[in-house]
Design a protein around this motif. Structure first.
Motif, PDB file in Angstrom:
ATOM      1  N   ARG A 143       0.877  -1.128   0.107  1.00 14.88           N
ATOM      2  CA  ARG A 143       0.002   0.000   0.248  1.00 14.88           C
ATOM      3  C   ARG A 143       1.012   1.209   0.012  1.00 14.88           C
ATOM      4  O   ARG A 143       1.854   1.359   0.501  1.00 14.88           O
ATOM      5  CB  ARG A 143      -0.964  -0.070   1.145  1.00 14.88           C
ATOM      6  CG  ARG A 143      -2.033  -1.136   1.188  1.00 14.88           C
ATOM      7  CD  ARG A 143      -2.714  -1.564   2.540  1.00 14.88           C
ATOM      8  NE  ARG A 143      -2.843  -0.457   3.356  1.00 14.88           N
ATOM      9  CZ  ARG A 143      -4.026   0.086   3.419  1.00 14.88           C
ATOM     10  NH1 ARG A 143      -5.034  -0.265   2.659  1.00 14.88           N
ATOM     11  NH2 ARG A 143      -4.341   0.847   4.530  1.00 14.88           N
ATOM     12  N   TYR A 144       0.314   2.186  -0.684  1.00 11.89           N
ATOM     13  CA  TYR A 144       1.124   3.481  -0.691  1.00 11.89           C
ATOM     14  C   TYR A 144       1.111   4.179   0.749  1.00 11.89           C
ATOM     15  O   TYR A 144       0.368   3.922   1.738  1.00 11.89           O
ATOM     16  CB  TYR A 144       0.593   4.432  -1.753  1.00 11.89           C
ATOM     17  CG  TYR A 144       0.670   4.064  -3.206  1.00 11.89           C
ATOM     18  CD1 TYR A 144       1.814   4.330  -3.893  1.00 11.89           C
ATOM     19  CD2 TYR A 144      -0.364   3.259  -3.741  1.00 11.89           C
ATOM     20  CE1 TYR A 144       1.896   3.643  -5.048  1.00 11.89           C
ATOM     21  CE2 TYR A 144      -0.244   3.255  -5.144  1.00 11.89           C
ATOM     22  CZ  TYR A 144       0.695   3.498  -5.927  1.00 11.89           C
ATOM     23  OH  TYR A 144       1.061   2.921  -7.181  1.00 11.89           O
ATOM     24  N   SER A 145       1.808   5.380   0.792  1.00  7.59           N
ATOM     25  CA  SER A 145       2.219   5.799   2.046  1.00  7.59           C
ATOM     26  C   SER A 145       0.727   6.650   2.617  1.00  7.59           C
ATOM     27  O   SER A 145       0.560   6.593   3.729  1.00  7.59           O
ATOM     28  CB  SER A 145       3.169   6.983   1.926  1.00  7.59           C
ATOM     29  OG  SER A 145       4.522   6.307   1.619  1.00  7.59           O
ATOM     30  N   HIS A 146       0.143   7.220   1.592  1.00  8.54           N
ATOM     31  CA  HIS A 146      -1.147   7.801   1.968  1.00  8.54           C
ATOM     32  C   HIS A 146      -1.952   6.781   2.402  1.00  8.54           C
ATOM     33  O   HIS A 146      -3.070   7.290   3.161  1.00  8.54           O
ATOM     34  CB  HIS A 146      -1.771   8.729   0.944  1.00  8.54           C
ATOM     35  CG  HIS A 146      -2.280   7.811  -0.168  1.00  8.54           C
ATOM     36  ND1 HIS A 146      -1.839   7.665  -1.456  1.00  8.54           N
ATOM     37  CD2 HIS A 146      -3.551   7.255  -0.423  1.00  8.54           C
ATOM     38  CE1 HIS A 146      -2.501   6.754  -2.244  1.00  8.54           C
ATOM     39  NE2 HIS A 146      -3.768   6.660  -1.546  1.00  8.54           N
ATOM     40  N   SER A 147      -1.903   5.664   2.353  1.00  8.48           N
ATOM     41  CA  SER A 147      -2.905   4.444   2.874  1.00  8.48           C
ATOM     42  C   SER A 147      -2.265   4.001   4.012  1.00  8.48           C
ATOM     43  O   SER A 147      -3.022   3.741   5.011  1.00  8.48           O
ATOM     44  CB  SER A 147      -3.310   3.467   1.818  1.00  8.48           C
ATOM     45  OG  SER A 147      -3.982   3.927   0.709  1.00  8.48           O
ATOM     46  N   GLU A 201       5.407   9.624  -2.884  1.00 12.87           N
ATOM     47  CA  GLU A 201       5.107  10.494  -1.957  1.00 12.87           C
ATOM     48  C   GLU A 201       6.299  10.906  -1.091  1.00 12.87           C
ATOM     49  O   GLU A 201       7.133  10.240  -0.937  1.00 12.87           O
ATOM     50  CB  GLU A 201       3.711  10.179  -1.279  1.00 12.87           C
ATOM     51  CG  GLU A 201       2.604   9.720  -1.913  1.00 12.87           C
ATOM     52  CD  GLU A 201       1.385   9.209  -1.214  1.00 12.87           C
ATOM     53  OE1 GLU A 201       0.349   9.694  -0.999  1.00 12.87           O
ATOM     54  OE2 GLU A 201       1.633   7.726  -0.962  1.00 12.87           O
ATOM     55  N   HIS A 202       6.181  12.064  -0.393  1.00 18.18           N
ATOM     56  CA  HIS A 202       6.905  12.687   0.535  1.00 18.18           C
ATOM     57  C   HIS A 202       6.619  13.608   1.418  1.00 18.18           C
ATOM     58  O   HIS A 202       6.003  14.744   0.813  1.00 18.18           O
ATOM     59  CB  HIS A 202       8.502  13.122  -0.061  1.00 18.18           C
ATOM     60  CG  HIS A 202       9.284  13.555   0.952  1.00 18.18           C
ATOM     61  ND1 HIS A 202      10.225  12.721   1.383  1.00 18.18           N
ATOM     62  CD2 HIS A 202       9.669  14.991   1.050  1.00 18.18           C
ATOM     63  CE1 HIS A 202      11.086  13.708   2.207  1.00 18.18           C
ATOM     64  NE2 HIS A 202      10.543  14.830   1.857  1.00 18.18           N
ATOM     65  N   HIS A 203       7.010  13.384   2.885  1.00 19.87           N
ATOM     66  CA  HIS A 203       6.481  14.576   3.520  1.00 19.87           C
ATOM     67  C   HIS A 203       7.855  15.279   4.021  1.00 19.87           C
ATOM     68  O   HIS A 203       8.524  14.527   4.039  1.00 19.87           O
ATOM     69  CB  HIS A 203       5.852  14.153   4.783  1.00 19.87           C
ATOM     70  CG  HIS A 203       4.411  13.870   4.724  1.00 19.87           C
ATOM     71  ND1 HIS A 203       3.355  13.570   5.878  1.00 19.87           N
ATOM     72  CD2 HIS A 203       3.332  14.084   3.729  1.00 19.87           C
ATOM     73  CE1 HIS A 203       2.254  13.404   5.461  1.00 19.87           C
ATOM     74  NE2 HIS A 203       2.390  13.780   4.063  1.00 19.87           N
ATOM     75  N   ARG A 261      -3.393  10.257  -5.464  1.00 21.31           N
ATOM     76  CA  ARG A 261      -3.013  10.445  -4.057  1.00 21.31           C
ATOM     77  C   ARG A 261      -4.358  10.115  -3.095  1.00 21.31           C
ATOM     78  O   ARG A 261      -4.190  10.231  -1.888  1.00 21.31           O
ATOM     79  CB  ARG A 261      -2.831  11.964  -3.888  1.00 21.31           C
ATOM     80  CG  ARG A 261      -1.375  12.523  -4.566  1.00 21.31           C
ATOM     81  CD  ARG A 261      -1.112  13.820  -4.040  1.00 21.31           C
ATOM     82  NE  ARG A 261      -0.528  14.014  -2.913  1.00 21.31           N
ATOM     83  CZ  ARG A 261       0.078  15.166  -2.317  1.00 21.31           C
ATOM     84  NH1 ARG A 261      -0.236  16.368  -3.132  1.00 21.31           N
ATOM     85  NH2 ARG A 261       0.427  15.255  -1.195  1.00 21.31           N
ATOM     86  N   ASP A 262      -5.277   9.923  -3.817  1.00 20.25           N
ATOM     87  CA  ASP A 262      -6.543   9.907  -2.851  1.00 20.25           C
ATOM     88  C   ASP A 262      -7.051   8.431  -3.170  1.00 20.25           C
ATOM     89  O   ASP A 262      -8.095   7.911  -2.703  1.00 20.25           O
ATOM     90  CB  ASP A 262      -7.675  10.681  -3.417  1.00 20.25           C
ATOM     91  CG  ASP A 262      -8.682  10.852  -2.475  1.00 20.25           C
ATOM     92  OD1 ASP A 262      -8.528  10.684  -0.993  1.00 20.25           O
ATOM     93  OD2 ASP A 262     -10.037  10.908  -2.822  1.00 20.25           O
TER      94      ASP A 262
END
Length: 481
Positions: free
Chosen positions: A77-81, A388-390, A467-468
């Protein structure tokens, strides 16, 4: 007479063991830490795997940072998940991951399917052996905490049986070198698993070549003349349209000397990983299970050393930070193949599950690479993956904290296409970036100012959708309109 012959043949078929390919395959997964593409040339056993198996030309990390990448590998799963964007809370680290995500990983899936599973080495940032906690899904557990020095560390060891986890202390003897320790324990796990007759999954995660780039004592004096590659990006001045957080001043002689010294240590430190792979494969042959075992080699993220005038680090959206090796040998994998389909770290979980004959849960967002490995028909495939990156770690205790010279990229999201890269910063005052690899393989010329408005809107809309995304929708959206 005919009936007797049929019965005899049936009994004979029952007496003959099924061929190895009919059995559920074993999986040995070696995941290096910060191992960039330019180090593979110094790893002869990995090169042998590439000649005997398949390698992926476009395999990328969906977040160029240790903990987020490893979380995506485990869960698919991606980071946003997963909610894991950094190495530490509130948006990363083991503490956040353990609240929900570790209930469903490739380890839980394969263990539920009857596999013996083992995790050895580095798990996730923030994990502490002193907690004596063993996550679900692992039959055996041999895991350290912040053991980046590869000496003077504790391992939490839990084997099969009723005994509680035990803390094992390792010091500074040559035999305590962490990569070698997990290699020995991994070979022991394989031998025990073969004796048990059950299929097995073994994940070996050395800490190298992560800083401080500690080589095994036997390798400390090797490669005396090696320097960091002087490619087109080394100490290259940012061109118009480059992000404002890149250094503008040339690298100093001292910075270049340090980059060369650290690169040489990185080359030295991957020798033990390369040797581990060779020894594991030799053991599989000796035990007679090599033809029913997949050996997978990958890295959690890439690394830059001098590119774009950056000192040692990662976290950027460009290929030197996100593009990493993925090499697979095993049953049905033709030797010497280079697969050019776009693949991502979220694909590893569904790949392991597919190879093991296990259905992936609905919330998994990656794709199985098994059809590509086994050259089966693939009706459709992605043309983009999300990155993705914060913003950079703020705590100096984070092992991946970087200063301005190493790069402190602010929060962004990106689309890595087959032959292009689109980067959008969360701060709308920062201009997006768009690079086309056909004419600009090193991603230097930002074409965003030249793009027509319709293409800009299409890129922004596509990125917002990914992203969503969640579950199977991600596999629909990554194919494009």
């Amino acid at each position: 007479m005919l009936a007797r012959l049929v019965l005899a043949l049936a009994l004979l078929a029952l007496a003959v063991p099924a061929p190895a390919h009919a059995q559920r395959p074993n999986i040995v997964f070696v995941l290096a830490d910060d191992l960039s593409m330019d180090l593979v040339q110094y790893m002869p056993r990995v090169q042998a795997m590439m000649a005997e198996g398949a390698s992926f030309e476009r395999f990328v990390a969906t977040n160029s940072l240790c903990c987020p990448s490893r979380a995506s590998i485990l869960t698919g799963r991606y980071s946003h998940s997963t909610g894991i964007f950094r190495n530490q809370p509130p948006d990363g680290g083991f503490e956040v991951f353990t609240r929900m995500e570790e209930r469903s990983t490739f380890a839980t899936s394969l263990q539920d399917a009857g596999y013996r599973t083992a995790m050895m080495g580095k798990y996730l940032n923030g994990y502490r052996p002193g907690s004596r906690f063993v996550p679900p899904g692992w039959t055996e557990w041999v895991v350290a905490g912040e053991a980046y020095e590869s000496f003077n560390y504790n391992l939490l060891v839990k084997g099969l049986g009723p005994l509680p986890p035990q803390t094992v202390r390792h010091g500074r003897r040559a035999s305590d070198y962490l990569t070698d320790v997990i290699a020995r324990r991994g070979r022991q796990f394989i031998a025990e698993s073969v004796r048990s007759g059950r299929p097995f999954l073994l994940k070996l995660a050395p800490y190298m070549p992560h800083a401080p780039f500690t080589p095994a004592p036997r390798d400390r004096d090797r490669f005396p003349g090696v320097k960091a590659p002087r490619g087109p990006l080394f100490d290259a001045a940012p061109l118009p349209g480059a992000p404002d957080w890149l250094p503008r001043d040339p690298l100093t002689p001292d910075e270049i000397a340090r980059i060369d010294r650290d690169y040489r240590k990185r080359v030295q430190s991957v020798q033990a990983i390369d040797r581990m792979l060779g020894d594991l494969r030799a053991q599989l042959v000796e035990l007679g299970v090599d033809e029913n075992t997949y050996v997978v080699f990958a890295s959690d993220n890439g690394f830059h050393m001098g590119e774009r005038r950056l000192t040692a680090g990662k976290q950027g959206p460009w290929d030197h930070d996100i593009r990493v090796p993925l090499v697979v040998v095993g049953p049905g994998v033709t030797g010497g193949r280079v697969i050019d389909k776009l693949a991502a770290n979220v694909d590893l979980r569904p790949t392991f599950e597919d190879l093991a004959g296990v259905r992936s849960p609905a919330h998994v967002e990656g794709r199985s690479l098994a059809p590509l490995l086994l050259q089966e028909p693939v009706l459709s495939w992605r043309d983009a993956t999300l990155v993705e990156h914060h913003g950079p770690p703020h705590d100096a205790s984070d092992p991946d904290a970087q200063d301005r010279l190493a790069g402190k990229p602010p929060s962004y999201a990106a689309l890595r296409f087959d032959a292009a890269l689109y980067v959008q910063y969360d701060n709308p005052k920062r201009a997006p970036e768009y690079y086309e690899h056909g004419t600009d393989p090193h991603e230097q010329h930002n074409l965003w100012p030249t793009l027509p408005e319709e293409q800009r809107e299409r890129l922004a809309r596509r990125l917002a959708q990914l992203r969503d995304c969640g579950g199977p929708d991600c596999r629909i959206l990554d194919q494009g309109p």
